[in-house]
Design a protein around this motif. Structure first.
Motif, PDB file in Angstrom:
ATOM      1  N   ASP A  81       0.873  -1.183   0.000  1.00  0.00           N
ATOM      2  CA  ASP A  81       0.000   0.000   0.000  1.00  0.00           C
ATOM      3  C   ASP A  81       0.903   1.223   0.000  1.00  0.00           C
ATOM      4  O   ASP A  81       1.643   1.457   0.955  1.00  0.00           O
ATOM      5  CB  ASP A  81      -0.898  -0.008   1.249  1.00  0.00           C
ATOM      6  N   VAL A 111      -1.420  -1.062  -4.239  1.00  0.00           N
ATOM      7  CA  VAL A 111      -2.508  -0.088  -4.244  1.00  0.00           C
ATOM      8  C   VAL A 111      -1.950   1.264  -3.811  1.00  0.00           C
ATOM      9  O   VAL A 111      -0.891   1.334  -3.196  1.00  0.00           O
ATOM     10  CB  VAL A 111      -3.672  -0.465  -3.299  1.00  0.00           C
ATOM     11  N   GLY A 112      -2.695   2.296  -4.125  1.00  0.00           N
ATOM     12  CA  GLY A 112      -2.295   3.641  -3.741  1.00  0.00           C
ATOM     13  C   GLY A 112      -3.265   4.591  -4.400  1.00  0.00           C
ATOM     14  O   GLY A 112      -4.054   4.178  -5.257  1.00  0.00           O
ATOM     15  N   GLY A 118      -9.959  -1.003  -0.610  1.00  0.00           N
ATOM     16  CA  GLY A 118     -10.563  -0.844   0.711  1.00  0.00           C
ATOM     17  C   GLY A 118     -12.024  -1.275   0.726  1.00  0.00           C
ATOM     18  O   GLY A 118     -12.498  -1.879   1.690  1.00  0.00           O
ATOM     19  N   ASP A 178      -6.430   2.444  -3.726  1.00  0.00           N
ATOM     20  CA  ASP A 178      -6.471   2.231  -2.280  1.00  0.00           C
ATOM     21  C   ASP A 178      -7.910   2.153  -1.786  1.00  0.00           C
ATOM     22  O   ASP A 178      -8.208   1.433  -0.824  1.00  0.00           O
ATOM     23  CB  ASP A 178      -5.697   3.330  -1.533  1.00  0.00           C
ATOM     24  N   THR A 196       3.255   0.570   3.224  1.00  0.00           N
ATOM     25  CA  THR A 196       3.153  -0.668   3.990  1.00  0.00           C
ATOM     26  C   THR A 196       3.383  -1.856   3.054  1.00  0.00           C
ATOM     27  O   THR A 196       2.833  -1.884   1.956  1.00  0.00           O
ATOM     28  CB  THR A 196       1.744  -0.792   4.607  1.00  0.00           C
ATOM     29  N   ALA A 208      -6.697  -0.627   2.758  1.00  0.00           N
ATOM     30  CA  ALA A 208      -6.080  -0.616   1.427  1.00  0.00           C
ATOM     31  C   ALA A 208      -5.073  -1.754   1.310  1.00  0.00           C
ATOM     32  O   ALA A 208      -5.104  -2.532   0.346  1.00  0.00           O
ATOM     33  CB  ALA A 208      -5.408   0.731   1.178  1.00  0.00           C
ATOM     34  N   ALA A 209      -4.197  -1.881   2.308  1.00  0.00           N
ATOM     35  CA  ALA A 209      -3.189  -2.947   2.269  1.00  0.00           C
ATOM     36  C   ALA A 209      -3.863  -4.318   2.294  1.00  0.00           C
ATOM     37  O   ALA A 209      -3.453  -5.245   1.599  1.00  0.00           O
ATOM     38  CB  ALA A 209      -2.232  -2.810   3.458  1.00  0.00           C
ATOM     39  N   ASN A 244      -5.775  -0.770   8.234  1.00  0.00           N
ATOM     40  CA  ASN A 244      -5.357  -0.463   6.866  1.00  0.00           C
ATOM     41  C   ASN A 244      -6.133  -1.306   5.857  1.00  0.00           C
ATOM     42  O   ASN A 244      -5.728  -2.397   5.468  1.00  0.00           O
ATOM     43  CB  ASN A 244      -3.851  -0.688   6.723  1.00  0.00           C
ATOM     44  N   ASP A 272     -12.098   6.370   4.392  1.00  0.00           N
ATOM     45  CA  ASP A 272     -10.654   6.183   4.555  1.00  0.00           C
ATOM     46  C   ASP A 272     -10.060   7.547   4.843  1.00  0.00           C
ATOM     47  O   ASP A 272     -10.006   8.400   3.976  1.00  0.00           O
ATOM     48  CB  ASP A 272     -10.066   5.577   3.270  1.00  0.00           C
ATOM     49  N   GLY A 315       0.905   4.744   0.545  1.00  0.00           N
ATOM     50  CA  GLY A 315       0.176   5.913   1.039  1.00  0.00           C
ATOM     51  C   GLY A 315       0.979   7.160   0.755  1.00  0.00           C
ATOM     52  O   GLY A 315       2.195   7.098   0.589  1.00  0.00           O
ATOM     53  N   ALA A 340      -5.148  -5.110  -1.095  1.00  0.00           N
ATOM     54  CA  ALA A 340      -4.049  -5.498  -1.987  1.00  0.00           C
ATOM     55  C   ALA A 340      -3.648  -6.950  -1.703  1.00  0.00           C
ATOM     56  O   ALA A 340      -3.383  -7.732  -2.620  1.00  0.00           O
ATOM     57  CB  ALA A 340      -2.859  -4.573  -1.779  1.00  0.00           C
TER      58      ALA A 340
END
Lengths: 324, 573
Positions: free
Chosen positions: B148, B231-232, B295, B291, B155, B509-510, B507, B312, B150, B513
């Motif tokens: 992820d 992701v991002g 998410g 992200d 991360t 998003a992570a 998190n 988020d 950010g 992913a």
């Protein structure tokens, strides 16, 4: 065959609060009469939908000394009385004002900063000179306003004057002075429905009854953003009628100050010939600015030129008489 | 930014106003040091395999061990065909793509390994592709990484692709921070000279460093990672891929693409296996990136009958409202205030940060809790939220955030930046100066929370709902882990819903992913989410601004939206 058409009527759950300005002898003051504004239960002049109990009132602006930046067209109308706030206030009463707005300048005639002593004296003199209810506005600088308006509030105790202008930054002092001396506060915010409502909430949170709060949503002159101000006032009034308690304050606007600030009324030379006669144009500008605001729910209009006062009053009289 | 008289006395200087005339020594004051590891490092250990996982069925990369018949004069089939023949025979794998880099070493590898090799295959594309050929049987382990990116924090999850478990995690600040704290300043930096190349390299270095850290702990090597899923937000993705991001900043805010193709690690200078597929997951728009789609997947927002609001909170506030049937999203620039930036005594949530404050209603004296238990250096996001809520409820500020200077306490005073409230006197602070919150700080935080709340209202209105209709609110982002619901409602950052409707997910998003890394169908789900999601462009009309102004008040101009806060205020009176 005749057809009967039922005119659809809007039913509103709320109405504008009534605010009384000025106190007569019975009420602890010295005014010859008090004035009540607000109370509308329908959109402006929709008499068939709800009561419009009080006509919009006209305040004429008088300053504590002859203003240095006013258009000669206005100053010519008042002539020498503009040199003396007492005479000016009397002339304003004669010109048909419902209230006097006394505006305190930043400086005295000699250029030194305005003082509490001067402010108190002028307010006392004007109160003595006229029986009309009084509004007093500071120069519009938060700190100086506080310095001048607190002694003014004390001086005028019992007269139920309007103290202005309370803004986001300095409302505390002015509201406290109004609470201690039984006055009304004018709450001014920059042309936004939410900001208008927020300052009323803040003032009310301090403990001032809503029956002593006026709302000044700020306006622009004709051609200078009036449609924005118009729309904000219209939305405030709709919210009030729909029952939003914190928007139900009568509205004060200053079309005189706005209209006389713009080039069309201020400048007489080096303008296109098709602009026409300067004086007539300038008076039209103030009149039309004020007339538009009457239509969107203004309860007090602060004007400058006596001819504009006459024309706007005539318009209000006609609108109020059409009660069918 | 202005320096105070004390700052100047302490030797501070504004770098933009300073001419360097010789060797320069820069001293980093204690409040800027990051002494606590990011919490994601600690919490990530708890990540469990989120669904049924069988690598043979779900995973796109795989390892196959083959023993190949050595060539003879009688059987002169070429090396590649010989390898393919065996893969087809043993595993029914046909029509393989073989990259040139692999072919160049093929003859040597096969012979050195005495014709016993492990072949790593990527089955994610239209045709299976050989990623690597290893000597002997190396089918005991197979690694992938979920990343992820950010704006502030990167991360990395190191994942055992056989079991599906996250075996190591690592997190650190995005190396691009030194070139700008938010996406806009990164975009501006990327548009000048060599800026894009530098930013690409900085984020690649951050990822490489974290991969190295994770593999070292696992006692494996970075090049054993054969797949990476990333992701991002759209800006981070553009920069990683070396795509110029400047159109993201300019109206009408158009990305180069929202669904990047799979590329090779070597193309992005990522130090995992050079032929490993790098999968950048799809986003929706310039300010609605992968992200968030990831998410949505990991939070389950797309797969529930309940009306769900997913938020988020990072440097940007992105949010999604929806159910199984529909999804609508928007993004509002909240700014970095909740991360402690743009606040005079703000800081990140590390040792020395005040994370919770209570104010006595009679004396206006505060009590507070400091991360790490030592002396206070400043206030982090949760500390700021808690402080503003307390100041408001106790009347230190009015509903507009004006600090009441008439209170009978020395803690309210006029400072260099206007009215302020002192939380910690110099003697109690680690910086040797009073820790205060100023009117501009309060204004910053109010604007941030107003933007986020206005976003909720816009989303709800866009589908003819009100916030009362929200049946659950899911909150992602590392920020959400510390957030006190009661305080966040009191300042109007969260809608006034029963507390049990809020869930903090860490998190998201992570995790999204990671799910896409494991299962091809989860990856397809993210693509479907991106396709399904309606993006509401808030800049399109004035309605957002109206809602923003209404929310720019404590808790809100319309108190009927905050019944619980009304009761608290009534009780306080």
């Amino acid at each position: 065959m005749p057809v009967t058409v039922e005119v659809p009527k809007e039913k509103y759950g709320g109405k504008v609060r009534e605010v009384v300005i000025g106190a007569t002898k019975d009420q602890g003051g010295t005014r010859s009469k008090a004035i009540t504004i607000g109370g509308e239960a329908a959109l402006p002049f929709m008499h068939f939908e709800g009561a419009i109990p009080h006509p919009p009132a006209i305040a004429i602006e008088v300053q504590d000394r002859k203003p240095s930046d006013w258009s000669p067209v206005v100053l010519d109308a008042w002539k020498e009385v503009a040199d003396d706030p007492v005479k000016w206030a009397k002339a304003a009463e004669a010109a048909g004002a419902d209230l006097i707005l006394l505006k305190l300048n930043t400086t005295l005639a000699d250029g030194s900063p305005n003082t509490p002593a001067n402010a108190k004296k002028v307010v006392r003199d004007v109160l003595n000179a006229t029986g009309l209810p009084l509004m007093v506005f500071g120069p519009g600088q938060a700190e100086l306003d506080n310095e001048l308006l607190v002694p003014v509030a004390e001086e005028a105790k019992g007269e139920k004057i309007v103290l202005g202008v309370a803004e986001d930054k300095n409302y505390r002092t002015i509201v406290a002075a109004a609470m201690a001396n039984d006055h009304v506060v004018n709450s001014r915010t920059p042309m936004d429905v939410n900001l208008a409502k927020q300052l009323v909430i803040l003032i009310h949170d301090m403990g001032l009854p809503l029956e002593r709060v006026l709302m000044d949503p700020t306006t622009g002159a004709l051609g200078y953003g009036i449609e924005y101000g118009y729309s904000v006032m219209e939305r405030l009034r709709l919210a009030a009628l729909q029952g939003d308690g914190m928007t139900q304050q009568p509205m004060v606007v200053t079309p005189g100050e706005e209209a006389w600030r713009v080039k069309e009324s201020k400048v007489g030379t080096d303008v296109p010939a098709m602009w026409g006669d300067w004086k007539e144009r300038a008076i039209h500008w103030e009149t039309l600015t004020a007339a538009s605001l009457v239509e969107t729910g203004a309860d007090i209009l602060v004007l400058r030129h006596p001819e504009a006062v006459k024309r706007v009053k005539e318009m209000i009289a006609q609108l109020m008489s059409q009660t069918r | 930014m202005r320096l105070s008289a004390d700052d100047l006395k302490g030797g501070y200087a504004l770098s933009c106003q300073t001419v360097v005339e010789g060797d320069l020594e820069i001293f980093v004051p204690p409040q800027e040091e990051i002494t606590r590891h990011l919490t994601t490092e600690k919490t990530a250990a708890k990540v469990s395999v989120p669904f049924e996982y069988d690598w043979r069925v779900h995973q796109t990369v795989a390892k196959y061990f083959v023993e190949i018949e050595p060539p003879t004069l009688a059987d002169n089939t070429d090396d590649l065909a010989r390898l393919e023949r065996e893969l087809a025979r043993a595993y029914d794998l046909r029509d393989l793509d073989a990259p040139l880099a692999i072919l160049r070493t093929l003859a040597r590898t096969l012979r050195d390994a005495e014709w016993r090799v492990t072949v790593v295959i990527d089955r994610g594309g239209a045709r299976p592709r050989i990623v690597d050929i290893l000597p002997g049987d190396q089918t005991l382990s197979l690694y992938g990484a979920a990343v992820d990116i950010g704006t502030t924090t990167v991360t990395v999850y190191l994942v055992d692709l056989f079991t599906g478990e996250v075996v190591e995690t690592a997190a650190d600040y995005n190396g691009q921070i030194k070139r700008g704290e938010d996406v806009i300043s990164r975009i501006v930096f990327a548009s000048k000279g060599n800026g894009l190349v530098e930013l690409q390299s900085l984020v690649a270095q951050t990822i490489n460093k974290l991969v190295e850290r994770a593999t070292l702990r696992r006692k494996c090597k970075p090049h054993e990672i054969y797949k990476m899923t990333l992701v991002g937000n759209s800006t981070m993705m553009h920069i990683l891929l070396g795509l110029p991001p400047e159109q993201i900043r300019l109206t009408p805010y158009i990305t180069t693409l929202n669904h990047p193709p799979t590329v090779l690690a070597t193309e992005l200078n990522l130090n995992i296996h050079p032929e490993a597929p790098v999968d950048c997951l799809p986003g929706v728009a310039s300010y609605m990136g992968a992200d968030i789609t990831a998410g949505v997947l990991s939070s389950g927002t797309h797969d529930t009958d309940k009306v769900t609001l997913f938020l988020d909170i990072g440097t940007n506030g992105e949010m999604v409202l929806g159910t199984r049937e529909w999804l609508v999203s928007c993004a509002c620039s909240a700014g970095p205030a909740f991360e402690g930036a743009g606040v005079f005594h703000g800081m990140r949530a590390t040792t020395g940060a005040i994370e919770e404050v209570y104010i006595n209603t009679q004396t206006y004296e505060p009590t507070y809790r400091v991360i790490g238990g030592g002396k206070a250096c400043g206030l982090c996001g949760s500390g700021l939220i808690s402080l503003i809520a307390e100041m408001f409820i106790t009347g230190v500020t009015d509903k507009a955030g004006n600090i009441n200077l008439t209170l009978p306490t020395p803690r309210v005073r006029t400072g260099e930046h206007g009215a302020e409230y002192v939380i910690a006197w110099a003697a109690e602070s680690d910086t040797g100066a009073d820790i205060v919150i100023t009117k501009p700080d309060v204004d910053n935080l109010l604007r941030a929370k107003a933007a986020i709340y206005a976003g909720y209202v816009m989303l709800a209105h866009s589908v003819g709902m009100t916030l009362k209709d929200v049946e659950q609110m899911l909150i992602g982002g590392s920020f959400g882990q510390y957030l006190n619901i009661e305080k966040a409602i009191e300042i109007g950052l969260l809608p006034d819903l029963p507390w049990e409707r809020f869930h903090f997910l860490g998190n998201t998003a992570a995790r999204g992913a990671y799910m896409a890394l494991l299962r091809r169908d989860a990856r397809d789900d993210i693509a479907a989410i991106a396709k399904k999601m309606t993006y509401l462009e808030l800049a399109a009309d004035n309605a957002f601004n109206d809602q923003f102004m209404a929310a720019l008040f404590l808790p809100h101009t319309d108190l009927t939206q905050f019944e619980s806060v009304r009761k608290v205020l009534q009780a306080a009176e």
